[in-house]
Design an enzyme around this catalytic site. Sequence first.
Site, mmCIF file in Angstrom:
data_model
loop_
_atom_site.group_PDB
_atom_site.id
_atom_site.type_symbol
_atom_site.label_atom_id
_atom_site.label_comp_id
_atom_site.label_asym_id
_atom_site.label_seq_id
_atom_site.Cartn_x
_atom_site.Cartn_y
_atom_site.Cartn_z
ATOM 1 C CB ALA A 102 1.122 -13.975 -4.323
ATOM 2 N N GLY B 200 1.760 -12.611 -0.151
ATOM 3 C CA GLY B 200 1.875 -11.023 -0.698
ATOM 4 C C GLY B 200 0.697 -10.252 0.074
ATOM 5 C CD GLU C 195 6.530 -10.592 -0.033
ATOM 6 O OE1 GLU C 195 4.983 -11.783 -0.360
ATOM 7 O OE2 GLU C 195 6.849 -10.648 -0.395
ATOM 8 C CD GLU D 281 4.894 -15.734 1.775
ATOM 9 O OE1 GLU D 281 5.263 -15.662 2.882
ATOM 10 O OE2 GLU D 281 4.801 -15.111 1.205
HETATM 11 C C1 HXC Z 1 -6.274 -18.078 -4.300
HETATM 12 C C2 HXC Z 1 -7.702 -18.755 -2.217
HETATM 13 C C3 HXC Z 1 -5.445 -17.316 -1.495
HETATM 14 C C4 HXC Z 1 -4.802 -17.610 -2.496
HETATM 15 C C5 HXC Z 1 -7.566 -18.215 -0.157
HETATM 16 N N1 HXC Z 1 -8.192 -18.159 -1.440
HETATM 17 N N2 HXC Z 1 -6.866 -17.367 -0.396
HETATM 18 N N3 HXC Z 1 -6.913 -18.346 -3.604
HETATM 19 N N4 HXC Z 1 -4.406 -17.860 -3.615
HETATM 20 N N5 HXC Z 1 -4.064 -16.922 -1.963
HETATM 21 C C6 HXC Z 1 -9.168 -18.959 -1.955
HETATM 22 C C7 HXC Z 1 -9.326 -19.933 -1.803
HETATM 23 O O1 HXC Z 1 -8.954 -21.356 -2.235
HETATM 24 C C8 HXC Z 1 -11.496 -19.951 -1.419
HETATM 25 O O2 HXC Z 1 -11.449 -20.246 -3.044
HETATM 26 C C9 HXC Z 1 -11.304 -18.830 -1.160
HETATM 27 O O3 HXC Z 1 -10.198 -17.671 -1.456
HETATM 28 C C10 HXC Z 1 -12.013 -18.656 0.365
HETATM 29 O O4 HXC Z 1 -11.036 -19.607 0.716
HETATM 30 P P1 HXC Z 1 -11.365 -20.721 2.282
HETATM 31 O O5 HXC Z 1 -9.249 -20.992 1.851
HETATM 32 O O6 HXC Z 1 -11.958 -21.509 1.545
HETATM 33 O O7 HXC Z 1 -11.762 -19.706 3.555
HETATM 34 P P2 HXC Z 1 -10.762 -20.000 4.719
HETATM 35 O O8 HXC Z 1 -10.964 -21.237 5.312
HETATM 36 O O9 HXC Z 1 -11.625 -19.130 5.486
HETATM 37 O O10 HXC Z 1 -9.338 -19.761 4.943
HETATM 38 C C11 HXC Z 1 -8.840 -19.018 5.027
HETATM 39 C C12 HXC Z 1 -7.232 -18.767 5.195
HETATM 40 C C13 HXC Z 1 -7.235 -19.724 4.303
HETATM 41 C C14 HXC Z 1 -6.885 -19.133 5.732
HETATM 42 C C15 HXC Z 1 -7.416 -16.947 4.579
HETATM 43 O O11 HXC Z 1 -7.710 -18.870 2.597
HETATM 44 C C16 HXC Z 1 -5.639 -19.194 3.210
HETATM 45 O O12 HXC Z 1 -4.764 -19.823 3.950
HETATM 46 N N6 HXC Z 1 -5.603 -19.245 2.237
HETATM 47 C C17 HXC Z 1 -3.649 -19.348 1.211
HETATM 48 C C18 HXC Z 1 -3.052 -17.826 2.801
HETATM 49 C C19 HXC Z 1 -1.620 -18.034 1.869
HETATM 50 O O13 HXC Z 1 -0.953 -19.276 2.385
HETATM 51 N N7 HXC Z 1 -0.931 -17.017 1.325
HETATM 52 C C20 HXC Z 1 0.234 -16.838 0.965
HETATM 53 C C21 HXC Z 1 0.565 -17.189 -0.766
HETATM 54 S S1 HXC Z 1 2.169 -17.284 -1.232
HETATM 55 P P3 HXC Z 1 -12.896 -21.184 -3.370
HETATM 56 O O14 HXC Z 1 -13.296 -21.312 -4.818
HETATM 57 O O15 HXC Z 1 -12.462 -22.967 -2.332
HETATM 58 O O16 HXC Z 1 -14.305 -20.874 -2.807
HETATM 59 C C22 HXC Z 1 2.508 -15.586 -1.811
HETATM 60 C C23 HXC Z 1 3.793 -15.717 -1.806
HETATM 61 C C24 HXC Z 1 4.004 -14.130 -2.859
HETATM 62 O O17 HXC Z 1 1.703 -14.770 -1.204
HETATM 63 C C25 HXC Z 1 4.572 -14.251 -3.446
HETATM 64 C C26 HXC Z 1 4.790 -14.692 -4.989
HETATM 65 C C27 HXC Z 1 6.044 -13.824 -5.957
#
Ligand code: HXC
Length: 257
Positions: free
Chosen positions: A66, A111, A114, A134
């Site tokens: 998400a 997400g 999921e 998460e």
């Molecule tokens: C918003 C995201 C994002 C996310 C990546 N980006 N994941 N933006 N939400 N979930 C964006 C980054 O901010 C970045 O934007 C661009 O995508 C590229 O990501 P990088 O981090 O620069 O790439 P990299 O170094 O290759 O790392 C990849 C990654 C990392 C390991 C996937 O992006 C990451 O850890 N993302 C978050 C993963 C996560 O925690 N997902 C769960 C979310 S919570 P910019 O603008 O800086 O270029 C969830 C809850 C669900 O899903 C339920 C909700 C009700």
Amino acid sequence: MSEQLIEVVDNRGVLRLTINRPQALNALNSAVIETLEQILVELEGRDDLRAVLITGAGEKSFVAGADISEMQDKTPAEAREFAGKALRTIKRLETLPVPVVALVNGFCLGGGCELALACDWAVASDNAIFGQPEVLLGVIPGFGGTQRLPRRVGPAMALDLCTTGRKLEAQEALRIGLVNQVMSQSELQDYADTLSKQLSGNGPQAVRSAKQAIHDGMDQDLDSALALETGLFALCFAGGEQREGMTAFVEKRKPDF
Ligand code: HXC
């Protein structure tokens, strides 16, 4: 707007949906979720639908979760609303009457994982990375992960993944049953054709009934579920598909469904 955020390609009733926010690794924000819901509402009315494939744009990410920047300032009530809307959309995907398959072409986190779990099965490219990270953000899965993950991989593995937040490579995802197959990126791109070819030889109503029997039966005790199967099996004999399929076998030709 829907063409931009989610691309739709129709290959003889096999629909390929591509979530198209590669600049954010296809993270699910409200706009993507609303677009997906609109598409699914339209698909629910299509009798010619054979299967739905869902994937992410680019070769780096399926869905990286998400959208964290959208969630960061939410109140509990807003978080509940956000999760509720996504859960409703994901349920629509899960309950489409045809096979729904996730083509996991890279990061499949939070997400995103999921979303893949709500599909009937998932196939992954060999560079795919899975996880429910998460807890690293101070939250838990909210798009169904705490419920669908243990149903797919068992409670012990789900607890491991949801409490440590550790990431899995494609081969481990295969071993624990999170995905059915691992293939190269190019094979994954061809999977829509592969599936179209496989399904086009099968009775479309039989394919739908097989999904219905498995989905509805999983929520019932074994005897009720077996009665459900018998009812659906008998119904197959009410349409023309069974006659064509069995006549074709006896006549040593391919059935024309
Ligand atoms: C918003 C995201 C994002 C996310 C990546 N980006 N994941 N933006 N939400 N979930 C964006 C980054 O901010 C970045 O934007 C661009 O995508 C590229 O990501 P990088 O981090 O620069 O790439 P990299 O170094 O290759 O790392 C990849 C990654 C990392 C390991 C996937 O992006 C990451 O850890 N993302 C978050 C993963 C996560 O925690 N997902 C769960 C979310 S919570 P910019 O603008 O800086 O270029 C969830 C809850 C669900 O899903 C339920 C909700 C009700």
